[in-house]
Design a protein around this motif. Structure first.
Motif, PDB file in Angstrom:
ATOM      1  N   ILE A 132      43.911  49.262  30.295  1.00  0.00           N
ATOM      2  CA  ILE A 132      43.830  48.567  31.577  1.00  0.00           C
ATOM      3  C   ILE A 132      45.172  48.752  32.260  1.00  0.00           C
ATOM      4  O   ILE A 132      46.214  48.361  31.731  1.00  0.00           O
ATOM      5  CB  ILE A 132      43.478  47.083  31.375  1.00  0.00           C
ATOM      6  CG1 ILE A 132      42.089  46.985  30.723  1.00  0.00           C
ATOM      7  CG2 ILE A 132      43.514  46.327  32.702  1.00  0.00           C
ATOM      8  CD1 ILE A 132      41.659  45.601  30.357  1.00  0.00           C
ATOM      9  N   GLY A 133      45.170  49.393  33.433  1.00  0.00           N
ATOM     10  CA  GLY A 133      46.387  49.837  34.090  1.00  0.00           C
ATOM     11  C   GLY A 133      47.235  48.721  34.672  1.00  0.00           C
ATOM     12  O   GLY A 133      46.803  47.571  34.795  1.00  0.00           O
ATOM     13  N   GLU A 134      48.440  49.092  35.059  1.00  0.00           N
ATOM     14  CA  GLU A 134      49.394  48.146  35.646  1.00  0.00           C
ATOM     15  C   GLU A 134      48.801  47.439  36.858  1.00  0.00           C
ATOM     16  O   GLU A 134      48.192  48.066  37.724  1.00  0.00           O
ATOM     17  CB  GLU A 134      50.669  48.867  36.074  1.00  0.00           C
ATOM     18  CG  GLU A 134      51.480  49.409  34.910  1.00  0.00           C
ATOM     19  CD  GLU A 134      52.777  50.050  35.378  1.00  0.00           C
ATOM     20  OE1 GLU A 134      53.058  50.045  36.597  1.00  0.00           O
ATOM     21  OE2 GLU A 134      53.515  50.549  34.513  1.00  0.00           O
ATOM     22  N   PHE A 135      48.946  46.123  36.905  1.00  0.00           N
ATOM     23  CA  PHE A 135      48.520  45.267  38.003  1.00  0.00           C
ATOM     24  C   PHE A 135      47.035  45.362  38.331  1.00  0.00           C
ATOM     25  O   PHE A 135      46.589  44.931  39.389  1.00  0.00           O
ATOM     26  CB  PHE A 135      49.374  45.508  39.250  1.00  0.00           C
ATOM     27  CG  PHE A 135      50.790  45.066  39.076  1.00  0.00           C
ATOM     28  CD1 PHE A 135      51.126  43.722  39.111  1.00  0.00           C
ATOM     29  CD2 PHE A 135      51.804  45.987  38.850  1.00  0.00           C
ATOM     30  CE1 PHE A 135      52.428  43.304  38.914  1.00  0.00           C
ATOM     31  CE2 PHE A 135      53.110  45.572  38.656  1.00  0.00           C
ATOM     32  CZ  PHE A 135      53.434  44.227  38.694  1.00  0.00           C
ATOM     33  N   ALA A 136      46.244  45.920  37.407  1.00  0.00           N
ATOM     34  CA  ALA A 136      44.785  45.898  37.592  1.00  0.00           C
ATOM     35  C   ALA A 136      44.293  44.462  37.502  1.00  0.00           C
ATOM     36  O   ALA A 136      44.942  43.592  36.924  1.00  0.00           O
ATOM     37  CB  ALA A 136      44.111  46.766  36.541  1.00  0.00           C
ATOM     38  N   LEU A 137      43.121  44.214  38.089  1.00  0.00           N
ATOM     39  CA  LEU A 137      42.525  42.872  38.083  1.00  0.00           C
ATOM     40  C   LEU A 137      41.069  42.988  37.628  1.00  0.00           C
ATOM     41  O   LEU A 137      40.256  43.651  38.277  1.00  0.00           O
ATOM     42  CB  LEU A 137      42.593  42.255  39.485  1.00  0.00           C
ATOM     43  CG  LEU A 137      41.973  40.870  39.674  1.00  0.00           C
ATOM     44  CD1 LEU A 137      42.613  39.843  38.740  1.00  0.00           C
ATOM     45  CD2 LEU A 137      42.131  40.423  41.126  1.00  0.00           C
ATOM     46  N   VAL A 138      40.761  42.358  36.489  1.00  0.00           N
ATOM     47  CA  VAL A 138      39.409  42.337  35.942  1.00  0.00           C
ATOM     48  C   VAL A 138      38.766  41.014  36.345  1.00  0.00           C
ATOM     49  O   VAL A 138      39.277  39.939  36.027  1.00  0.00           O
ATOM     50  CB  VAL A 138      39.435  42.481  34.409  1.00  0.00           C
ATOM     51  CG1 VAL A 138      38.027  42.332  33.829  1.00  0.00           C
ATOM     52  CG2 VAL A 138      40.052  43.816  34.005  1.00  0.00           C
ATOM     53  N   GLY A 139      37.648  41.067  37.069  1.00  0.00           N
ATOM     54  CA  GLY A 139      36.989  39.867  37.559  1.00  0.00           C
ATOM     55  C   GLY A 139      36.402  39.031  36.433  1.00  0.00           C
ATOM     56  O   GLY A 139      36.049  39.542  35.365  1.00  0.00           O
ATOM     57  N   ALA A 140      36.263  37.733  36.681  1.00  0.00           N
ATOM     58  CA  ALA A 140      35.720  36.803  35.690  1.00  0.00           C
ATOM     59  C   ALA A 140      34.346  37.255  35.217  1.00  0.00           C
ATOM     60  O   ALA A 140      33.509  37.683  36.015  1.00  0.00           O
ATOM     61  CB  ALA A 140      35.636  35.402  36.290  1.00  0.00           C
ATOM     62  N   GLY A 141      34.126  37.186  33.908  1.00  0.00           N
ATOM     63  CA  GLY A 141      32.831  37.514  33.332  1.00  0.00           C
ATOM     64  C   GLY A 141      32.534  38.986  33.207  1.00  0.00           C
ATOM     65  O   GLY A 141      31.441  39.359  32.770  1.00  0.00           O
ATOM     66  N   VAL A 148      40.637  51.261  33.077  1.00  0.00           N
ATOM     67  CA  VAL A 148      40.763  50.686  34.417  1.00  0.00           C
ATOM     68  C   VAL A 148      42.056  51.226  35.032  1.00  0.00           C
ATOM     69  O   VAL A 148      43.124  51.045  34.462  1.00  0.00           O
ATOM     70  CB  VAL A 148      40.807  49.145  34.354  1.00  0.00           C
ATOM     71  CG1 VAL A 148      41.016  48.557  35.744  1.00  0.00           C
ATOM     72  CG2 VAL A 148      39.535  48.594  33.711  1.00  0.00           C
ATOM     73  N   PRO A 149      41.977  51.888  36.199  1.00  0.00           N
ATOM     74  CA  PRO A 149      43.193  52.440  36.805  1.00  0.00           C
ATOM     75  C   PRO A 149      44.176  51.349  37.246  1.00  0.00           C
ATOM     76  O   PRO A 149      43.791  50.192  37.449  1.00  0.00           O
ATOM     77  CB  PRO A 149      42.666  53.197  38.040  1.00  0.00           C
ATOM     78  CG  PRO A 149      41.217  53.391  37.794  1.00  0.00           C
ATOM     79  CD  PRO A 149      40.772  52.236  36.963  1.00  0.00           C
ATOM     80  N   ALA A 150      45.419  51.729  37.414  1.00  0.00           N
ATOM     81  CA  ALA A 150      46.429  50.814  37.931  1.00  0.00           C
ATOM     82  C   ALA A 150      45.992  50.269  39.289  1.00  0.00           C
ATOM     83  O   ALA A 150      45.420  50.992  40.109  1.00  0.00           O
ATOM     84  CB  ALA A 150      47.765  51.533  38.062  1.00  0.00           C
ATOM     85  N   TYR A 151      46.215  48.978  39.508  1.00  0.00           N
ATOM     86  CA  TYR A 151      45.925  48.266  40.758  1.00  0.00           C
ATOM     87  C   TYR A 151      44.433  48.169  41.086  1.00  0.00           C
ATOM     88  O   TYR A 151      44.058  47.665  42.142  1.00  0.00           O
ATOM     89  CB  TYR A 151      46.660  48.897  41.945  1.00  0.00           C
ATOM     90  CG  TYR A 151      48.152  48.807  41.864  1.00  0.00           C
ATOM     91  CD1 TYR A 151      48.831  47.710  42.393  1.00  0.00           C
ATOM     92  CD2 TYR A 151      48.896  49.814  41.259  1.00  0.00           C
ATOM     93  CE1 TYR A 151      50.216  47.616  42.306  1.00  0.00           C
ATOM     94  CE2 TYR A 151      50.284  49.727  41.177  1.00  0.00           C
ATOM     95  CZ  TYR A 151      50.938  48.625  41.703  1.00  0.00           C
ATOM     96  OH  TYR A 151      52.297  48.540  41.609  1.00  0.00           O
ATOM     97  N   ALA A 152      43.557  48.626  40.192  1.00  0.00           N
ATOM     98  CA  ALA A 152      42.120  48.597  40.481  1.00  0.00           C
ATOM     99  C   ALA A 152      41.555  47.193  40.319  1.00  0.00           C
ATOM    100  O   ALA A 152      41.976  46.432  39.455  1.00  0.00           O
ATOM    101  CB  ALA A 152      41.379  49.555  39.557  1.00  0.00           C
ATOM    102  N   LEU A 153      40.580  46.854  41.157  1.00  0.00           N
ATOM    103  CA  LEU A 153      39.777  45.645  41.025  1.00  0.00           C
ATOM    104  C   LEU A 153      38.450  46.059  40.416  1.00  0.00           C
ATOM    105  O   LEU A 153      37.727  46.881  40.996  1.00  0.00           O
ATOM    106  CB  LEU A 153      39.553  44.994  42.395  1.00  0.00           C
ATOM    107  CG  LEU A 153      38.523  43.863  42.440  1.00  0.00           C
ATOM    108  CD1 LEU A 153      38.979  42.672  41.604  1.00  0.00           C
ATOM    109  CD2 LEU A 153      38.260  43.440  43.891  1.00  0.00           C
TER     110      LEU A 153
END
Length: 199
Positions: A132-141, A148-153
Motif C-alpha cells: 500500500i503506497g505512500e499516503f494512499a487511503l483505503v476506504g472503510a470496509g 495500491v499506488p501512492a496517493y490512491a483512493l
C-alpha cells in the motif's frame, strides 16, 4: 531502576523480547508479542494484537481491535482504523493434506508492506502480498487484494481506485500530467500535490 520510556496499560501485555519505542502508548487489553518491533510515539488502541516479527514504524496510530499478523511491515506515520485485519497466508488451512493439525513450520508467510503516511479505513481487510503506497487511503470496509499506488483512493470489495488524495487525505481534483509528473489540486490545502513522476 529507570522508568519505562513508554506507557503500558495494566491490562495490556507486552511480552519480553518485544521492542517498544519511547513515547509509545499501549492501551487496554492490547497484546504485543515477543520479537515484534513498535517504533516511537505510537498509539496502540484497545484490544490490538501485534504478532511476533511484525515491524511497526514511528508515529503510527493503530485504533481499537486491529489484528496485525506476522509478515506485516508498517512504515512511519501510518493510520490503521478500528477493526482492520491483515492476513498473512494465501492458502489458509488448519490441517495438512493428511489431516494433521498444522504447526508453525507448515505456514507459508506472505509479506505485506504499508508505506509512509498511508491510511487504512475502519474494518478494511488487507489480503497478504500487497504493498500500500505512500499516503494512499483505503476506504472503510474495503478488501485490498492488490497493490495500491501512492496517493490512491481505493474503495470496495475488491478495492478499486477512485482517484487520488492529498497528504491531508482530501480528494485531489484536476489531476493531470505536466512535465513528466502527475499532479492534482487540493482545494483544502489550496496547493498542487505531486502524485508521482512519470516515465
Amino acid at each position: 531502576m529507570s522508568a519505562t520510556p513508554f506507557y503500558v496499560h495494566p491490562t495490556a501485555e507486552v511480552e519480553p523480547g518485544a521492542e517498544v519505542g519511547a513515547g509509545t502508548r499501549v492501551w487496554r487489553q492490547a497484546h504485543i508479542r515477543a520479537q515484534a518491533t513498535v517504533g516511537e510515539m505510537c498509539n496502540i488502541g484497545k484490544g490490538v494484537y501485534i504478532e511476533s516479527h511484525v515491524r511497526i514504524g514511528s508515529r503510527v496510530k493503530i485504533q481499537n481491535h486491529v489484528s496485525i499478523f506476522e509478515g506485516v511491515e508498517v512504515e512511519d506515520g501510518v493510520f490503521i482504523g478500528p477493526h482492520v485485519c491483515f492476513t498473512n497466508d494465501l492458502y489458509p488451512r488448519a490441517i495438512t493434506p493428511t489431516g494433521q493439525l498444522k504447526s508453525a513450520d507448515d505456514w507459508d508467510i506472505t509479506p505485506t508492506l504499508v508505506k509512509y503516511g498511508a491510511s487504512l479505513g475502519a474494518g478494511s481487510v488487507i489480503v497478504c502480498g500487497v504493498t500500500i503506497g505512500e499516503f494512499a487511503l483505503v476506504g472503510a470496509g474495503s478488501v485490498v487484494t492488490k497493490d495500491v499506488p501512492a496517493y490512491a483512493l481505493v474503495l470496495g470489495n475488491p478495492a478499486r481506485q477512485h482517484g487520488y488524495v492529498c497528504r491531508c487525505a482530501r480528494r485531489l481534483v484536476d489531476v493531470h500530467e505536466q512535465e513528466h509528473k502527475l499532479l492534482g489540486w487540493c482545494e483544502f490545502c489550496a496547493q498542487v500535490c505531486e502524485i508521482k513522476t512519470l516515465p
